[in-house]
Design a protein around this motif. Structure first.
Motif: not given
Ligand code: MG
Ligand code: ADP
Length: 693
Positions: A300, A330, A394
């Motif tokens: 991240t 996120h 992602d």
């Molecule tokens: Mg992650």
């Protein structure tokens, strides 16, 4: 545009003979929404009805096709007993049993005195042969209509073999003659049938050999699929080469501000990945990079720094996650970090509607939102960026090349970064991502304590529960995962619900339950309660596999661990050991353990290194399975099985390259046929990348 010759194949599957809307939905669940999906639903075996002994010689347990005369109907005194029909040949008598059989229907089906052909599994019972619910009965003169070799298909509850078979045959009948897209020499050398003939043969195997992966018809269909895949990837690559990218190089101030606000320093691996990404972004070539890193390796932060680079250069960035929960998570992680640099992060999912959504879109179009996080909702037509420069995806195994392209269409020469937590061996990466550049996060952030992993037999469940209770009393939070067997989500949810009820007796109201059938809002509420510590134990089906982050959770119990693949176990275990507390993972297994399951659990006990686990997984299962399963992050091939067809994959890759070298626009007759192939395998987006689509 899809060529009209393919229209019949892309009609809804429910329009096939014998299906209709209700059964159509089941067929859709089983195979997919279109007629063509049923063509791809290949038999996994067959029932051979050729064996035709005399009644007295019919062996117990074997499928037999008998020619008999109907002698007598025995109507049962109660509906709990079967309706029985006695039939015989010169060697003896057999009983045909029908539970809840209706007299009028059976009277017509099996008239007394008639000569009938009856096929089904013979079982001996009290010294007499019987068939319970014969698969086929027909008058002897119509015996030719019984399929002597009957393919066996994977099924779903509510769809009988007969109904499915009828629909498949009607799909096969709908298959048009298509122009040949294979190289004539290659076709000849392999002695493969045409596409249409291959489809027909694959669904009407004459013998066991015809169900083999390397049977000509099946090999051809597999090759077609691989060729479509490789050609689509090659077109994307060509496209990447052709359209020049843009040089994106920020001034570094926002990144510096964020780094200064962090309580930790990036790891060496993170810094290397960031440097690679910055180099890509700064060049005028488009970036297409894969960031591989185990769960918890800190992807991240890498993504955030890349996105800030885009923002610094005057652009915007998008981060797409596969689920609502993950998108919000996120967002919640990124927003405060980006705030340190004064960058606004917003989140958009299909749940956002109305005024709030309109306001968000306005701020996005004006460029006031620097980073937009979201789900598939990002693809909606009215989502317009002022200037999207970087798309981060992602992946978590849920998206395909197709979606990556869709997102990049939202901007001008958008750089793309794909993140995956599956440490895939390099050779396998190629088939899924083409020639993507790869950055690997091979080192975990410091301060992590190893997760202590133990394997325990399920019959010691009582000990496990009291062990968890002890940990909880010390303040720990625990996940309790019940397996998901894909064939029957209902049963799985029932198992999880039972476990939940059981644990509630021990832990009271501080137990929560999440599963795939819950509404997103309900799921989120339970997850949030667990994250906040209002719940101590979270019972879950594998929905939590996907990236959920509760650093305070330190216990992971996985029930029926023997049913999970290594990659999945690794993902699940990665949910704990994310904070600084010592963590435990308990793998509960049911006995007896098969050899592979035993090895898998041993590897889990031995190591936490995702790349090593991936290699071991490959050894245990072979490339085919690693590539073929849903958890692997690889394209799901319907027809190709790389355990058997890897040689074909290489040919397909070379063929695709050669074709595009000679005929980059796919204009030649073979090129035109290859376009049809791409549409057939729904690589429509790739066709659009031809300069003159
Ligand atoms: Mg992650
Ligand atoms: P991933 O997405 O790869 O699974 P995350 O990016 O969610 O991993 O990172 C996991 C945790 O590690 C987060 O809580 C994050 O803040 C923390 N983290 C990331 N990088 C570092 C680092 N260099 N040092 C310490 N902690 C870090």
């Amino acid at each position: 545009m899809r060529p009209s010759i393919l229209y019949p194949l892309f009609a809804p599957v429910g329009t096939l003979k014998g299906l209709g809307p209700k059964l159509g939905r089941l067929a859709e669940k089983l195979a997919g929404p279109h007629v063509v999906d049923l063509l791809w639903h290949l038999p996994t075996g067959l029932i051979d009805r050729h064996f035709a002994p005399k009644v007295a010689e019919a062996p117990d347990g074997r499928i037999c096709t008998l020619t008999v005369r109907i002698d007598q109907h025995l109507v049962p005194p109660s509906t709990r007993q079967p309706y029985r029909v006695l039939a015989s040949d010169e060697s003896g008598t057999i009983e045909l049993a029908y539970f809840r059989g209706r007299a009028d229907w059976l009277g017509k089906l099996l008239p007394i005195g008639a000569e009938m052909v009856v096929s089904g599994r013979v079982e001996w019972f009290n010294g007499r042969p019987q068939i319970v619910h014969p698969d086929h009965v027909s008058p002897a003169e119509a015996a030719g209509q019984v399929e002597m070799v009957e393919p066996v298909y994977p099924l779903t509850a509510g769809l009988t073999p007969k109904t499915l078979r009828k629909a498949v045959l009607s799909a096969v009948a709908a298959a048009p003659d298509l122009p040949e897209w294979l190289d004539p020499h290659w076709l000849q050398r392999r002695a493969w049938p045409s596409w249409r003939e291959s489809v027909r043969l694959a669904h009407s195997p004459g013998d066991e050999a015809a169900v083999d992966a390397m049977a000509p018809a099946r090999a051809r269909l597999a090759f077609d699929e691989l060729l479509a895949n490789q050609l689509a990837l090659a077109l994307v690559r060509e496209h990447q080469r052709r359209i020049s990218g843009r040089a994106v190089a920020g001034h570094g101030e926002l990144r510096a501000a964020v780094l200064a606000s962090l309580p930790f320093a990036p790891t060496g691996a993170q810094l290397r990945a960031v440097a690679e990404i910055e180099t890509d972004m700064a060049s005028d070539r488009r970036m297409l990079r894969l960031l591989q890193g185990d769960v918890g390796s800190g992807k991240t932060l890498v993504a955030l720094l890349a996105m800030l680079n885009a923002v610094e250069a005057g652009g915007q960035a998008a981060l797409m996650a596969p689920t609502e929960i993950l998108a919000r998570q996120h967002h919640d992680t990124l927003a405060p970090l980006a705030a340190a640099a004064g960058v606004e992060v917003a989140v958009l999912t299909s749940r956002d509607k109305g005024k709030a959504r309109a306001a968000l879109l306005e701020r996005l179009a004006e460029g006031r939102i620097g980073i937009l996080v979201g789900t598939h909702a990002l693809f909606q037509e009215d989502v317009a960026f002022r200037d999207l420069a970087l798309a981060v995806i992602d992946e978590q195994h849920r998206f395909g090349v197709h979606q990556r392209l869709q997102l990049s269409a939202k901007g001008r020469a958008v750089d793309i970064l794909v993140m995956t937590a599956t440490p895939i061996p390099r050779t396998l990466t190629l088939t899924a991502y083409g020639d993507m550049d790869v950055s690997r996060l091979t080192e975990k952030p410091p301060g992590r304590q190893p997760v202590v992993t133990r394997t325990i037999a399920l019959d010691r469940l009582g000990d496990v529960v009291s062990g968890v209770a002890r940990k909880v009393a010390e303040g720990a939070r625990a996940y309790w995962v019940c397996p998901l067997v894909e064939e029957s989500e209902q049963v799985d949810i029932a198992a999880a619900t039972d476990r939940y009820a059981h644990l509630r007796e021990v832990f009271g109201a501080r137990v929560g339950l999440v599963h795939g059938k819950m509404k997103a809002a309900e799921k989120d509420a339970v997850m949030a309660a667990f994250a906040e510590g209002a719940l101590d134990v979270l019972v879950a089906t594998t929905v939590i596999e996907v990236g959920v982050d509760v650093p305070a959770a330190t216990v992971m119990v996985i029930e029926h661990a023997e049913r999970f693949g290594l990659a999945q176990l690794h993902q699940l275990r990665g949910r704990v050991g994310r904070g600084t507390g010592a963590s435990t993972c308990l793998l509960l297994f049911d006995q007896p353990l098969g050899e592979t399951a035993r090895s898998r659990l041993a590897i889990m006990r031995d190591t936490e290194d995702g790349f090593r686990i991936a290699e071991e997984d490959l050894k245990l299962r072979g490339a085919g399975e690693v590539l073929g399963t849903r958890q692997s992050g690889m394209p799901e091939f319907r027809l190709a099985d790389l355990a058997h067809h890897s040689e074909l994959l290489e040919v397909a890759r070379d063929d695709a390259r050669l074709v595009l070298e000679r005929d980059p626009e796919l204009k030649s007759p073979r090129g035109e046929a290859l376009r049809t192939l791409l549409y057939l395998f729904e690589r429509d987006q790739a066709v659009r990348y031809l300069r003159s689509g």
